[in-house]
Design a protein around this motif. Structure first.
Motif: not given
Length: 826
Positions: A47, A43, A52-55
Motif C-alpha cells: 500500500e 500488505q 497493484p493488487e497482489g503484485y
C-alpha cells in the motif's frame, strides 16, 4: 508469485500486533532470502508503494521502487548485509507505482542460523511523509501517564478469612459463576491448584499487614490468566480482578516481532489501552533502543507505567497536552524530558498513536520517539543568542523590553520602579585611538562592574555600543524609596566605572553619564520611559559628565538632597563632626547601672542633625561601617577608664549596631579586637540590635550572636515589638535583654493597648529569664506603672537627657550614693 509477507520465524499473517506496529510506525515490512531469491512483502508495504493488487517483484528487482539515484547504494548495503550481516539504516527517495516520489526510511538487518550463516535479510520501509524536507529524519519518543481501574471493572470484597462477601456483575461474568455460588467461598478457590497456595498466602499477608496486594498473571479456572489486586479495609479486602489472557498472548506475539522492530534506532514503547489516572497504562513491549538509551532492561519496565521515565521534575503543560489528546483517543506528538536510570535527563520527540482492533476497540498505545537532546541544546543556544548580548553576556535590548513590558503590564499595585540609562563618556575616542578590540575589552569590564552594583532582582542590559540600561523593579510603596535606591545604585556605578580599567598595555580612565526616570502606576509606555531616561542622560552630559540626573524635577530635587546629605556625611567623617552623648540607665531601686552611647552629628551649617535623618543615608552609602566601628572603639575606651575607678567599674555602656554593620563579615572580629585592645570586661559592653536583623539571614544572625555571647558580650534587642520579631524567633535568640520601645511607654497610662503591650513584654522577658529595660520614661507615674509590673530598668528624661561625657561624669558625681530618681535631671 511469492505469497504476501509471511515469515515462519517472526511474523504470522494477519497478526493484530503486526498491524499495530505498521500503523504506529507508518512502516511496511519485508523479508529477502538471498539463496532462493524469495522476496516477501507485507500488505502495508504494498500500500505504501501504491503497488497493484497482489503484485510482488522478483528478487532481482527487489529495489526497483527506489529512485534511480538511490538504487545502487541501497543494493550495495543490502548485498553487504546478506554477506557479512552488517545492518543498514538510511533515508532515500522512492518512486511509487503511481509515479509519485516520496522520502522513506529504509532499514535492514540479517537473521543468522545457529552456525552464524545469514539465513535472510529482514527490514522495514518507513514513510517520512511527502512533505518532509530531504534528509530530515523522523523524530519520535516515548511518553508516560497514569491509569486506574475503569468503571465497570470486575470487583469483589472478601472478609478477614478470605471468603467472598460481595461480587459485582462484571466479576460474576469474569468468573463464569453467579454470586449465589461464590458468596462464602474462599477467593483462592477460583484459581488452579498451582496458584491457590500463593494466592492464599499473599491474601492472608495483606489482611494481616494492611498493605496492598498485587498479583499478576495467575492461572485461573475459567480463563487462562487472571490479574488480582487488593486493598485492605476495615471489613476485609477489596479486590479488583482483570482478565490478562490477551496481554499474555500479546507479549508472546511481541517476542516474535523483536527481529524486525527491536533493532530500530527509534525508541519504541507499547502499552495496553487504559485510563490515564494513576498508575497509568502498563508497558507490554520495549525495543533494544529503549534499553540502550534509558539504561532500563525489559524486565525492569514490563508491567510498569511509563510515567516513571518522567523523573522527579514535572512538565505540566506538555503532560496536560498529552493527557487531553489521549483521553480523546487521538494521536499526539510532543517533546518531553525523560530520565535515564542513572538520573541523566534527555529530550525525546514523541509520537503516540492509538491502535484499534477490527471491532474499533482501543487495544494498545504505541509510542515511537527519537532522542532530540542535541537539537534541544542547539535551540537553547539559539534562544540565548536571541536574548543576550554575545560580547558582554548581559541581557540585550529585546529581553530588557520584554521584562519592562511585563512589569508595566502587572495589574496589582507595586509602587515605583526606575529605569537608568548609562552612557560611557568619550568612548568613541578610545575606539578611534586604540582600536575596537580594546573597546570591546572595556565594554566587557564595564558589564562585569555593573553586575556588582545592582541587586539580584535588578536587570542590567546592553542596548548597543556603549549604552547600558539598569531596570530597578519597585522597592516598596514608601514615597521616595525607589528614587533613593536609584541614587544609591547610580553612585555605585559612578564609583565603579570611575576606577581605572586595565587593558593590554594600557591603563584607561573612564567615566559615565547616567539618566534616571522613576515610574509609578500611571499608564507609561516602554518607549516613553526609555526616552525620559535618555533625555536625563543627555542632561547629565550637559552638566559636565560623570554625574547623575533625574528626569522628574521633583525626584531630581529629592535625589539631589539625598546626594548632598551623603556628601556632607563623608565630609563630616573626614572633619570629625560626629560626637557621642550618653543617657543614663537606672535599675528599679534608682541606682545608675550604665548608659547608652548615642551618635550625634554637629554640622557647621545644618546644626544638630537628628539621627533619624542621617543614619539611613549612612547605611545606604556604607559609611555606617566606619562610623559604627568608631562608636564601638570610643565606648570601649570609656569603659576602660571607668574600670580604673571602683565607684564606676560596675557601669556598662550600650552601643547601637545597625543591620548592615552587624552583617559585615568582620563585625565579630572587630568587637573582639576592640575588647582585647582596651582590656575591658566584655560583660560591661552591651550591643543593642534592631529587629530588622531578623528579616532575612536568621540562621547566620543567630550564629553571630552566639559567638558574641560566648565572648561575654551582653546582647539587647532594641525597640522590641516594632519590627520582625516573633515568639518562634525570640526563643532561639541568645539574648540578655529586651528594651521596650518609647512608643509603647509614651501613652501607657492613657492607652490600654500600650499598657497591655508593655505588660506583655515584661511578662515575656521574665518567662525567658531576660532583663527588660523601658526607654522614654518621662514621668514618675510611668516609672511606677512599669516597676509595679516587674520592669528591671529605666531610661529617659525623668532621669537625664542625653549629655556629653563630661556632663555624664558630673551627673554621676552629683548622684554618688543616691538613687538617681531623687536627683534633678540636667
Amino acid at each position: 508469485m511469492p505469497e504476501p509477507f509471511t515469515s515462519s520465524h517472526r511474523l504470522q499473517p494477519g497478526d493484530s500486533l503486526v498491524d499495530l506496529l505498521e500503523q504506529a510506525t507508518r512502516a511496511g515490512l519485508w523479508v529477502l532470502v538471498p539463496h532462493t531469491g524469495e522476496l516477501r512483502w507485507s500488505q502495508r508495504l504494498a500500500e505504501l508503494l501504491e503497488a497493484p493488487e497482489g503484485y510482488t517483484p522478483p528478487a532481482h528487482l527487489a529495489f526497483e521502487f527506489l529512485a534511480p539515484e538511490w538504487r545502487e547504494p541501497v543494493e550495495f548495503l543490502a548485498r553487504r548485509c546478506a554477506q557479512s550481516g552488517e545492518p543498514f539504516d538510511l533515508e532515500a527517495q522512492v518512486v511509487t507505482y503511481a509515479r509519485r516520489r516520496a522520502w522513506v526510511r529504509l532499514l535492514g538487518h540479517a537473521v543468522r542460523e545457529d552456525g552464524g550463516a545469514v539465513l535472510r535479510v529482514e527490514g522495514a520501509v518507513q514513510d517520512l511523509l511527502p512533505r518532509a524536507a530531504p534528509g530530515r529524519r523522523l523524530l519520535r519518543d516515548a511518553a508516560a501517564w497514569g491509569t486506574g481501574a475503569e468503571p465497570g471493572d470486575p470487583f469483589a470484597t472478601v472478609d478477614r478469612e478470605g471468603r467472598f462477601t460481595y461480587l459485582n456483575e462484571a466479576a460474576q461474568r469474569l468468573l463464569a459463576q453467579d454470586s449465589s455460588r461464590l458468596l462464602g467461598r474462599s477467593l483462592w478457590g477460583v484459581f488452579q491448584k498451582t496458584a491457590r497456595l500463593r494466592v492464599e498466602e499473599r491474601v492472608r499477608a495483606a489482611l494481616d499487614s494492611g498493605k496492598p496486594l498485587e498479583l499478576e498473571e495467575l492461572d485461573a479456572r475459567q480463563m487462562d490468566w487472571l490479574e488480582l489486586r487488593g486493598q485492605p479495609f476495615s471489613g476485609g479486602l477489596a479486590v479488583s480482578l482483570r482478565d490478562v489472557t490477551s496481554r499474555r498472548k500479546s507479549q508472546e506475539q511481541l517476542r516474535l516481532l523483536e527481529g524486525s522492530i527491536a533493532r530500530l534506532n527509534d525508541l519504541v514503547i507499547i502499552t495496553e489501552a487504559g485510563p490515564f489516572n494513576e498508575p497509568g497504562p502498563r508497558i507490554v513491549f520495549v525495543n533494544d533502543a529503549f534499553e540502550s538509551r534509558t539504561g532500563y532492561g525489559r524486565d525492569e519496565v514490563l508491567g510498569r507505567s511509563p510515567r516513571f521515565l518522567q523523573g522527579p521534575q514535572s512538565q505540566r503543560d506538555r503532560l496536560d497536552l498529552v493527557r487531553s489528546a489521549l483521553e480523546e483517543w487521538r494521536p499526539v506528538r510532543v517533546d518531553l524530558i525523560n530520565y535515564r536510570k542513572d538520573g541523566e535527563p534527555f529530550w525525546v520527540d514523541l509520537d503516540i498513536s492509538p491502535v484499534w482492533d477490527k471491532s474499533r476497540k482501543l487495544t494498545h498505545w504505541v509510542a515511537v520517539g527519537r532522542d532530540v537532546t542535541e537539537r534541544k541544546a542547539n535551540e537553547e543556544k539559539i534562544q540565548y543568542l536571541a536574548f543576550y548580548d554575545a560580547l558582554t553576556r548581559l541581557p540585550n535590548r529585546q529581553l530588557l523590553l520584554d521584562r519592562l513590558n511585563a512589569l508595566l503590564a502587572r495589574r496589582e499595585p507595586l509602587g515605583e520602579g526606575a529605569l537608568m540609562f548609562i552612557d560611557l563618556d568619550n568612548f568613541k575616542v578610545l575606539n578611534d585611538t586604540l582600536g575596537h578590540q580594546k573597546g570591546d575589552l572595556l565594554l566587557q569590564q564595564v558589564a562585569d562592574r555593573l553586575r556588582t552594583c545592582v541587586d539580584e532582582q535588578d536587570t542590567v542590559a546592553r542596548l548597543g555600543g556603549d549604552e547600558f540600561v539598569v531596570l530597578l523593579p519597585p522597592r516598596g510603596r514608601a514615597a521616595g524609596a525607589t528614587a533613593a535606591a536609584a541614587r544609591t545604585v547610580a553612585d555605585r556605578v559612578l564609583e565603579a566605572l570611575g576606577e581605572p580599567h586595565v587593558l593590554p598595555g594600557y591603563l584607561h580612565h573612564s567615566t559615565c553619564s547616567i539618566g534616571v526616570t522613576v515610574f509609578g502606576e500611571a499608564p507609561w509606555s516602554v518607549s516613553e520611559l526609555l526616552k525620559q531616561a535618555d533625555l536625563a542622560m543627555y542632561q547629565a552630559k550637559r552638566a559636565g559628565r560623570n554625574t547623575v540626573c533625574f528626569f522628574d524635577p521633583q525626584m531630581q530635587a529629592v535625589a539631589s538632597a539625598s546626594a548632598a546629605l551623603a556628601a556632607d556625611l563623608r565630609q563630616a567623617w573626614r572633619e570629625g563632626q560626629f560626637l557621642l552623648e550618653y543617657q543614663p540607665q537606672v535599675d528599679a531601686q534608682g541606682r545608675m547601672t550604665g548608659a547608652e552611647a548615642l551618635l550625634r552629628w554637629l554640622h557647621p551649617q545644618r546644626g544638630r542633625v537628628p539621627p533619624e535623618q542621617f543614619i539611613p543615608t549612612a547605611e545606604e552609602t556604607t559609611l555606617i561601617l566606619v562610623i559604627g566601628r568608631w562608636v564601638l572603639d570610643r565606648a570601649c575606651e570609656q569603659l576602660a577608664r571607668w574600670a580604673q575607678r571602683p565607684d564606676r567599674a560596675h557601669l556598662s555602656i550600650s552601643v547601637n549596631v545597625s543591620a548592615r554593620q552587624f552583617r559585615h563579615p568582620e563585625f565579630v572580629d572587630e568587637v573582639m579586637e576592640a575588647i582585647a585592645r582596651t582590656g575591658v570586661p566584655p560583660r560591661k559592653l552591651k550591643l543593642e540590635l534592631t529587629e530588622s536583623l531578623l528579616a532575612d539571614g536568621f540562621d547566620i544572625t543567630v550564629k553571630k550572636m552566639g559567638s558574641l555571647q560566648r565572648m561575654g558580650v551582653a546582647l539587647s534587642l532594641d525597640d522590641f515589638g516594632t519590627g520582625y520579631s516573633s515568639l518562634a524567633y525570640l526563643k532561639r535568640l541568645p539574648l540578655d535583654q529586651l528594651k521596650i520601645d518609647r512608643e509603647f511607654v509614651k501613652d501607657l497610662l492613657t492607652d490600654e493597648n500600650d499598657a497591655a503591650i508593655a505588660r506583655t513584654i515584661i511578662g515575656l522577658a521574665q518567662s525567658l529569664n531576660l532583663e527588660v529595660v523601658a526607654e522614654g520614661v518621662e514621668t514618675p507615674a510611668q516609672r511606677e506603672f512599669l516597676a509595679r509590673h516587674g520592669c528591671d530598668g529605666f531610661q529617659g528624661y525623668l532621669y537625664c537627657r542625653p549629655v556629653s561625657i563630661e556632663q555624664l561624669e558630673a551627673f554621676i558625681d552629683a548622684n554618688a550614693g543616691l538613687p538617681v530618681a531623687t536627683a534633678t535631671a540636667s
